[in-house]
Scaffold this motif. Structure first.
Motif, mmCIF file in Angstrom:
data_model
loop_
_atom_site.group_PDB
_atom_site.id
_atom_site.type_symbol
_atom_site.label_atom_id
_atom_site.label_comp_id
_atom_site.label_asym_id
_atom_site.label_seq_id
_atom_site.Cartn_x
_atom_site.Cartn_y
_atom_site.Cartn_z
ATOM 1 N N ASN A 104 0.813 -1.223 0.000
ATOM 2 C CA ASN A 104 0.000 0.000 0.000
ATOM 3 C C ASN A 104 0.845 1.272 0.000
ATOM 4 N N ARG A 105 2.158 1.149 0.190
ATOM 5 C CA ARG A 105 3.107 2.249 0.131
ATOM 6 C C ARG A 105 2.884 3.287 1.234
ATOM 7 N N TYR A 106 2.237 2.894 2.295
ATOM 8 C CA TYR A 106 2.115 3.753 3.462
ATOM 9 C C TYR A 106 3.377 3.606 4.331
ATOM 10 N N PRO A 107 3.717 4.626 5.112
ATOM 11 C CA PRO A 107 4.899 4.540 5.989
ATOM 12 C C PRO A 107 4.577 3.767 7.260
ATOM 13 N N ILE A 108 4.323 2.497 7.107
ATOM 14 C CA ILE A 108 3.859 1.712 8.237
ATOM 15 C C ILE A 108 4.704 0.449 8.377
ATOM 16 N N VAL A 109 5.233 0.241 9.569
ATOM 17 C CA VAL A 109 6.127 -0.878 9.845
ATOM 18 C C VAL A 109 5.328 -2.179 9.953
ATOM 19 N N GLN A 110 5.914 -3.262 9.471
ATOM 20 C CA GLN A 110 5.324 -4.591 9.598
ATOM 21 C C GLN A 110 6.107 -5.391 10.642
ATOM 22 N N GLY A 111 5.417 -6.223 11.396
ATOM 23 C CA GLY A 111 6.112 -7.012 12.411
ATOM 24 C C GLY A 111 5.191 -8.033 13.048
ATOM 25 N N GLY A 112 5.704 -8.730 14.049
ATOM 26 C CA GLY A 112 4.935 -9.764 14.724
ATOM 27 C C GLY A 112 3.626 -9.237 15.283
ATOM 28 N N THR A 113 2.627 -10.110 15.372
ATOM 29 C CA THR A 113 1.294 -9.679 15.777
ATOM 30 C C THR A 113 0.798 -10.417 17.015
ATOM 31 N N PHE A 114 0.236 -9.658 17.952
ATOM 32 C CA PHE A 114 -0.356 -10.249 19.150
ATOM 33 C C PHE A 114 -1.633 -11.011 18.800
ATOM 34 N N SER A 115 -2.281 -10.642 17.691
ATOM 35 C CA SER A 115 -3.516 -11.318 17.291
ATOM 36 C C SER A 115 -3.270 -12.791 16.983
ATOM 37 N N MET A 116 -2.087 -13.092 16.465
ATOM 38 C CA MET A 116 -1.760 -14.482 16.137
ATOM 39 C C MET A 116 -0.953 -15.160 17.241
ATOM 40 N N LEU A 117 -0.648 -14.403 18.299
ATOM 41 C CA LEU A 117 0.059 -14.993 19.431
ATOM 42 C C LEU A 117 -0.870 -15.894 20.239
ATOM 43 N N ALA A 118 -2.130 -15.473 20.403
ATOM 44 C CA ALA A 118 -3.088 -16.262 21.183
ATOM 45 C C ALA A 118 -3.282 -17.664 20.588
ATOM 46 N N PRO A 119 -3.582 -17.782 19.288
ATOM 47 C CA PRO A 119 -3.711 -19.143 18.743
ATOM 48 C C PRO A 119 -2.398 -19.909 18.762
ATOM 49 N N ALA A 120 -1.271 -19.201 18.627
ATOM 50 C CA ALA A 120 0.030 -19.875 18.685
ATOM 51 C C ALA A 120 0.235 -20.522 20.054
ATOM 52 N N LEU A 121 -0.108 -19.795 21.115
ATOM 53 C CA LEU A 121 0.036 -20.351 22.461
ATOM 54 C C LEU A 121 -0.933 -21.512 22.695
ATOM 55 N N ALA A 122 -2.122 -21.415 22.071
ATOM 56 C CA ALA A 122 -3.079 -22.511 22.188
ATOM 57 C C ALA A 122 -2.528 -23.763 21.507
ATOM 58 N N ILE A 123 -1.889 -23.592 20.357
ATOM 59 C CA ILE A 123 -1.284 -24.718 19.633
ATOM 60 C C ILE A 123 -0.167 -25.337 20.473
ATOM 61 N N VAL A 124 0.666 -24.482 21.044
ATOM 62 C CA VAL A 124 1.760 -24.968 21.889
ATOM 63 C C VAL A 124 1.207 -25.767 23.073
ATOM 64 N N GLY A 125 0.111 -25.264 23.657
ATOM 65 C CA GLY A 125 -0.502 -25.957 24.790
ATOM 66 C C GLY A 125 -0.979 -27.350 24.424
ATOM 67 N N VAL A 126 -1.584 -27.481 23.251
ATOM 68 C CA VAL A 126 -2.057 -28.790 22.794
ATOM 69 C C VAL A 126 -0.885 -29.747 22.591
ATOM 70 N N LEU A 127 0.194 -29.254 21.992
ATOM 71 C CA LEU A 127 1.358 -30.094 21.715
ATOM 72 C C LEU A 127 2.078 -30.496 22.995
ATOM 73 N N GLN A 128 2.025 -29.627 23.992
ATOM 74 C CA GLN A 128 2.676 -29.957 25.264
ATOM 75 C C GLN A 128 2.020 -31.165 25.921
ATOM 76 N N THR A 129 0.704 -31.253 25.785
ATOM 77 C CA THR A 129 0.002 -32.382 26.405
ATOM 78 C C THR A 129 0.390 -33.713 25.776
ATOM 79 N N SER A 130 0.874 -33.674 24.527
ATOM 80 C CA SER A 130 1.287 -34.905 23.854
ATOM 81 C C SER A 130 2.782 -35.169 24.009
#
Length: 534
Positions: A104-130
């Motif tokens: 979009n050519r806006y002066p906006i930085v891209q980086g890691g997102t907290f929105s995808m951190l929640a499902p990532a932690l949920a995935i990690v939690g499931v894998l830990q149980t196994s």
């Protein structure tokens, strides 16, 4: 917009120029007197480097916090954790260069997102149980992020968000942007029980002093209030740490030992952890996080345009931005961050405080991020910034973002009760519902609760529906945006009352945004038509 306005096409965009008028026709519908450098301006190189570092410093808290949280949850060893942090910076820098040149050519930085951190932690939690190890966890996260990235590419380039924009006015955008700032009031850097409020308050006070009271005294105070405030507080904390006032383990302590122990070069490359793994249920959760991220970015685009004194982004610019963020997610998955890539709210707040909205400056900051990712001791040096200072930085910037969101209401008839009602309900829901979701706990507990709902329990309790509701319900700007969108498009009200007429007047035409491909083809045609061309 002329053909020469192309980044300037990768090569010319890195040549320093002084500030000047924007070349985009109609782009100054909302002149902003506080803007020191507009989107197309190029400050002198030395000044741009400092301004770029300033932009980078505003995002360091999240770009270090997210990988640290992930690494801690997965049980990563120290060496792998350092590489994960470096990977976040490399991905951030490259994704930012891509967004500011081809997206979009806006002066906006891209980086890691907290929105995808929640499902990532949920995935990690499931894998830990196994009993899975961190090596398996990161590969599963990579696969989920890659699929979510492909889906976001389709959402962007097939025009889904652009189509939705036609049904969104300031009544929807205002609470979304405001909630981007307000929803971050409880981040650990601010609300930690052992918070060093003296140091955090000093950081806020310095930024306020430089950006508001002293901005007319010297140009440096106007351009570098964040950098000056942060570095001053950082150096003071370091001095107090050396003097023994701050002891190890206390908030505010600066530990330089990690800098001397850091690697000179951190090897970061595609598929560095191995071949990604793909599991349907994990993809579903990450997809929900991506949707929440898309809504947040939609608000960020409007916010950065407002702060830069530009008209609201067109549907075409939004589509290209979301599509490029999808490619950024795909790239993040390939590189192995275990998280996605999205627009950085911190960067938007920095524009509002400093008045520096230059695309060129943000690109310089992106190059800094790439260097930091590969040079271990540089990243570790910035990692020594105490969390109270980062928290003070967040207080100053996120408040600015919330205020920018509310300023969108100037286009709305606030004497109409329906408008007040919708905005108020959207804001409250955007704060209350995520708080409830957080109180429920894990995604599994949320799914169990939904499964027990009478009649519709079997549907709500399904893995797909439950995880989608869990992630979106835990994201304030998504909740507020959905509530405002539904009510604004169903409760009776004229286009004038809703601010849609005024909104259309300040929104750029689709023709004002020319994609990288459009500009490339236009320049090629111009060369063919030039006198003497073969």
């Amino acid at each position: 917009m002329s053909g020469e306005d192309d980044l300037e096409e990768v090569e010319d965009d890195f040549a320093p120029e002084g500030p000047g008028p924007s070349p985009d026709p109609g782009s100054e519908r909302e002149p902003a007197s506080f803007v020191e450098y507009g989107i197309d301006d190029k400050p002198p190189l030395g000044e741009s480097v400092l301004l770029g570092v300033q932009h980078y410093l505003t995002m360091i808290g999240a770009n270090i916090a997210i990988p640290l949280v992930l690494a801690g949850a997965m049980g990563m060893p120290a060496g792998a954790t350092a590489r994960l942090i470096g990977t976040f910076f490399v991905v951030s820098g490259i994704a930012t260069l891509a967004q500011t040149t081809v997206g979009n050519r806006y002066p906006i930085v891209q980086g890691g997102t907290f929105s995808m951190l929640a499902p990532a932690l949920a995935i990690v939690g499931v894998l830990q149980t196994s009993g899975a190890g961190w090596e398996t966890m990161i590969l599963q996260l990579q696969g989920a992020v890659i699929v979510a990235g492909v889906a976001e590419v389709l959402i962007g380039y097939f025009g889904v968000m652009g189509w939705l924009k036609r049904h969104m006015g300031p009544i929807v955008i205002a609470p979304v942007i405001a909630l981007i700032g307000l929803s971050l009031f409880n981040v650990p850097q601010i609300t930690a029980p052992d918070q060093n409020w003296w140091l955090a308050g000093l950081t806020v006070a310095l930024i306020v002093l430089f950006s508001q009271y002293l901005k007319t005294s010297h140009r440096a105070f106007r351009l570098f209030p964040v950098l000056l405030g942060l570095v001053t507080a950082w150096l003071l904390a370091a001095g107090l740490s050396v003097a023994g006032v701050y002891s190890p383990g206390t908030a505010g302590y600066v530990d330089f030992s990690q800098v001397f122990e850091a690697q000179l070069f951190v090897p970061i490359y595609p598929f560095q952890w191995g071949t990604p793994m793909f599991r349907g249920s994990f993809v579903i959760g990450m997809f929900a996080g991506m949707l929440a991220s898309v809504i947040e970015s939609f608000g960020d685009y409007h916010s950065v345009a407002r702060m830069a004194g530009r008209g609201a982004p067109s549907a075409r610019r939004i589509d290209h931005g979301i599509g490029m963020e999808g490619l950024g997610n795909l790239f993040a998955g390939i590189m192995g961050t275990g998280n996605g890539s999205t627009s950085y709210t911190e960067n938007v707040g920095a524009i509002g405080i400093t008045g520096v909205a230059s695309r060129y400056v943000v690109q310089i900051g992106a190059i800094v991020a790439i260097v930091v990712g590969y040079v271990g001791f540089v990243g570790q040096l910035f990692a020594t910034i105490p969390t109270p200072i980062v928290g003070g930085l967040f207080v100053a910037m996120f408040g600015q973002i919330a205020a920018v969101g509310l300023s969108q209401l100037k286009y709305v008839d606030l004497d109409e009760n329906r408008n007040i009602f919708i905005v108020g309900l959207a804001l409250f829901a955007g704060l209350a519902i995520p708080n409830y979701v957080s109180a429920v706990g894990s995604a599994g507990a949320f799914q169990t609760g939904l499964a027990n709902v009478a009649v519709v329990g079997p549907v709500l309790g399904s893995e797909f529906v439950a995880q989608t509701l869990y992630v979106i319900g835990g994201t304030g700007m998504a909740v507020g945006g959905i509530v405002a969108f539904f009510l604004d498009n169903t409760v009776p009200g004229s286009r004038e009352e809703r601010g849609l007429t005024a909104w259309e007047d300040i929104t750029e035409d689709d023709s004002e945004f020319r994609s990288f491909w459009d500009r490339h083809v236009s320049d090629a045609d111009a060369e063919e038509r030039a006198p003497g061309a073969d």
